[in-house]
Design a protein around this motif. Structure first.
Motif: not given
Length: 126
Positions: A3-5, A17-26, A69-79
């Motif tokens: 569900m999280i994935a 998620t794409a922005a987070l991948v860029v930040a981790v890469g930086f 983190l917040l958007a993924t958590g809220v999306t899981v709760l909505l699902d």
């Protein structure tokens, strides 16, 4: 875990998620020594957004992390709690906007103490 994935790779959280991948890469490039955390400081000033006093890359990385983190958590709760249908998809956009707003507030909260640890000017030399 599925569900999280699914939430992290679904719309609209996929943008974060794409922005987070860029930040981790930086930050991996910073850890290797290819660049510095102050690489974007001359490009943007975040004082008007209440996130000034720390490197721009740090403030935007924290904003991205909290929003993801917040958007993924809220999306899981909505699902879990909202039945399938067009209403569930329509609730994801306001959830993303709310996650961004809450992430901005959290980032401002955490940047203020960091400002004292990361001064703009170096201390006096000995």
């Amino acid at each position: 875990m599925y569900m999280i994935a699914d939430a992290a790779t679904g719309l609209p959280t996929l943008l974060l998620t794409a922005a987070l991948v860029v930040a981790v890469g930086f930050w991996l490039l910073v850890a290797v020594g290819v660049t510095t955390p102050q690489a974007f400081d001359s490009d943007a000033d975040l004082d008007a957004w209440g996130m000034g006093g720390v490197p721009v890359a740090l403030a935007l990385s924290l904003l991205t992390l909290f929003a993801w983190l917040l958007a993924t958590g809220v999306t899981v709760l909505l699902d879990v709690h909202v039945p399938e249908g067009p209403g569930a998809g329509l609730l994801r956009l306001p959830a993303l906007a709310g996650a961004l707003l809450a992430a901005w507030r959290l980032t401002r909260f955490f940047v203020r103490p960091l400002h004292r640890l990361l001064p703009d000017e170096p201390g006096p030399s000995r």
